[in-house]
Write a protein that holds these residues in place. Structure first.
Motif, mmCIF file in Angstrom:
data_model
loop_
_atom_site.group_PDB
_atom_site.id
_atom_site.type_symbol
_atom_site.label_atom_id
_atom_site.label_comp_id
_atom_site.label_asym_id
_atom_site.label_seq_id
_atom_site.Cartn_x
_atom_site.Cartn_y
_atom_site.Cartn_z
ATOM 1 N N THR A 24 75.204 14.533 32.198
ATOM 2 C CA THR A 24 75.336 15.536 31.139
ATOM 3 C C THR A 24 76.121 14.955 29.970
ATOM 4 O O THR A 24 76.954 14.057 30.136
ATOM 5 N N VAL A 51 74.931 23.170 29.180
ATOM 6 C CA VAL A 51 75.346 23.092 30.585
ATOM 7 C C VAL A 51 76.146 24.305 31.036
ATOM 8 O O VAL A 51 76.320 24.522 32.238
ATOM 9 N N THR A 52 76.641 25.116 30.079
ATOM 10 C CA THR A 52 77.417 26.295 30.457
ATOM 11 C C THR A 52 76.537 27.519 30.717
ATOM 12 O O THR A 52 77.049 28.581 31.059
ATOM 13 N N LEU A 77 75.026 13.117 40.399
ATOM 14 C CA LEU A 77 75.304 13.996 39.265
ATOM 15 C C LEU A 77 76.592 13.532 38.606
ATOM 16 O O LEU A 77 77.622 13.415 39.269
ATOM 17 N N ASN A 111 78.985 14.807 35.714
ATOM 18 C CA ASN A 111 79.331 15.879 34.784
ATOM 19 C C ASN A 111 80.249 15.319 33.707
ATOM 20 O O ASN A 111 81.469 15.249 33.872
ATOM 21 N N ASN A 112 79.639 14.914 32.610
ATOM 22 C CA ASN A 112 80.392 14.272 31.532
ATOM 23 C C ASN A 112 80.572 15.180 30.316
ATOM 24 O O ASN A 112 81.523 14.997 29.552
ATOM 25 N N GLY A 164 80.514 24.121 32.955
ATOM 26 C CA GLY A 164 79.279 23.339 33.053
ATOM 27 C C GLY A 164 79.239 22.489 34.302
ATOM 28 O O GLY A 164 78.219 22.408 34.993
ATOM 29 N N ALA A 165 80.362 21.848 34.626
ATOM 30 C CA ALA A 165 80.432 21.003 35.823
ATOM 31 C C ALA A 165 80.295 21.831 37.092
ATOM 32 O O ALA A 165 79.645 21.406 38.058
ATOM 33 N N TRP A 199 76.507 22.887 37.431
ATOM 34 C CA TRP A 199 75.599 21.823 37.868
ATOM 35 C C TRP A 199 75.931 21.325 39.269
ATOM 36 O O TRP A 199 75.034 20.941 40.021
ATOM 37 N N SER A 200 77.188 21.405 39.654
ATOM 38 C CA SER A 200 77.539 21.065 41.041
ATOM 39 C C SER A 200 76.924 22.080 41.998
ATOM 40 O O SER A 200 76.402 21.708 43.060
ATOM 41 N N ILE A 209 78.861 13.413 43.362
ATOM 42 C CA ILE A 209 79.159 14.182 42.161
ATOM 43 C C ILE A 209 80.370 13.537 41.509
ATOM 44 O O ILE A 209 81.428 13.407 42.134
ATOM 45 N N ASN A 233 82.844 13.803 38.327
ATOM 46 C CA ASN A 233 83.297 14.677 37.247
ATOM 47 C C ASN A 233 84.200 13.899 36.291
ATOM 48 O O ASN A 233 85.227 13.355 36.705
#
Length: 314
Positions: free
Chosen positions: A31, A83-84, A106, A108-109, A136-137, A140-141, A156, A158
């Protein structure tokens, strides 16, 4: 125990050559992949052989990242995604599975920092700052987790921040989101370990290092007018930022291959030599690389009355 060396550039342990081909056939979702650290992460994943799904608010902004990933020789798809937004996330995740197949990694950036004090922000803008860095993280998690558990495979990663571990002005929303992300990573990993997935599914929280990106540009003019001393301090501090984005990118690639499992559930600074840290083992890292609180007189962090009640019974 050896103190880890500090790296501002890519070093042998995490180099593309050391990790080449280790993710062949896998799919990585990144992301905030349009530029900066996100782009470096996407390219690092591609160099391990992983096909990549690139997520950003505007798919067109990711065209360059997509093209460079394809030039490496992997499949790359770009998706416009907030992503939110959970409903949008579900739709995009389903499309990724159609386009690329099962997701294995995944990262989550996606995130951001307004560098404004709370009293100079609207509530909506302030809350968005929290959401983009943690919600967002979490979304997606939650999307990938059922499939990871069903296949007993996945990682995952983060992208948190040092800001989640220290007190900083002009970063209340950002720091709140990043601190939450660090604690979320630890809690989720504890649940996975409890269910026997610790060797199969890993969750990590990373400080990407002191990297100069668009997010670290100077303080806004109206804020600078009210806080001129902070402008000077920020300018001096910013000069110390010399870590290249590729250090974070290659660290993510290293962890995605399963070589850093002893760091699962922990917070890691990408500038530290990961080989030295991993060599310490799970026991050697006990109570390290984690958020904690210390109290006067060495009182334990157990709610206070718990230890008092135990002493009274004794």
């Amino acid at each position: 125990m050896s103190q880890p060396a500090i790296h501002a550039d890519v070093y042998p342990t995490i180099s593309p050559e050391a990790l080449a081909g280790l993710n062949n056939g896998k799919v990585a979702v990144v992301t905030g992949a349009a530029r900066g650290i996100g782009k470096a992460i996407a390219l690092a994943m591609a160099k391990t052989g992983a096909n990549v799904a690139l997520l950003d608010l505007d798919a067109e902004r990711q065209a360059e990242t997509k093209a460079e990933c394809e030039k490496i020789g992997v499949k790359a798809f770009a998706y416009a995604c907030d992503v939110t937004n959970y409903d949008v996330g579900k739709q995009v995740y389903a499309q990724i599975q159609k386009d690329l197949g099962d997701v294995h990694i995944l990262v989550n950036n996606a995130g951001g920092n307004s560098r404004r004090p709370m009293h100079m922000e609207t509530w909506e803008h302030f809350w968005h700052g929290v959401e983009v860095n943690v919600k967002g993280a979490l979304i997606w998690s939650s999307l990938v987790l059922p499939d990871f558990r069903a296949r007993r495979q996945g990682s995952i990663i983060n992208i948190a921040s040092r800001a989640g571990t220290v007190t900083m002005p002009f970063a209340a929303a950002y720091s709140t989101g990043k601190a939450g992300l660090i604690r979320f990573s630890a809690c989720l990993q504890s649940e996975l370990d409890l269910d026997g997935f610790g060797d199969d599914i890993q969750v990590y929280a990373l400080h990407p290092g002191a990297v100069r990106t668009q997010m670290t540009i100077p303080i806004h003019d109206d804020v600078a007018e009210n806080y001129p001393d902070m402008v000077k301090k920020w300018g001096s501090f910013h000069k110390l930022f010399r870590c290249v984005p590729e250090v974070c990118g290659q660290t993510c690639a290293f962890l995605s291959t399963g070589r850093g499992k002893v760091l699962r559930g922990k917070y890691f600074d990408c500038e530290q030599d990961i080989g030295t840290v991993v060599a310490a083992g799970r026991e050697g890292l006990k109570e390290l690389y984690d958020l904690k609180v210390d109290f006067l007189g060495g009182l334990p962090n157990d709610g206070g009355t718990v230890s008092s009640s135990a002493l009274e019974k004794a």
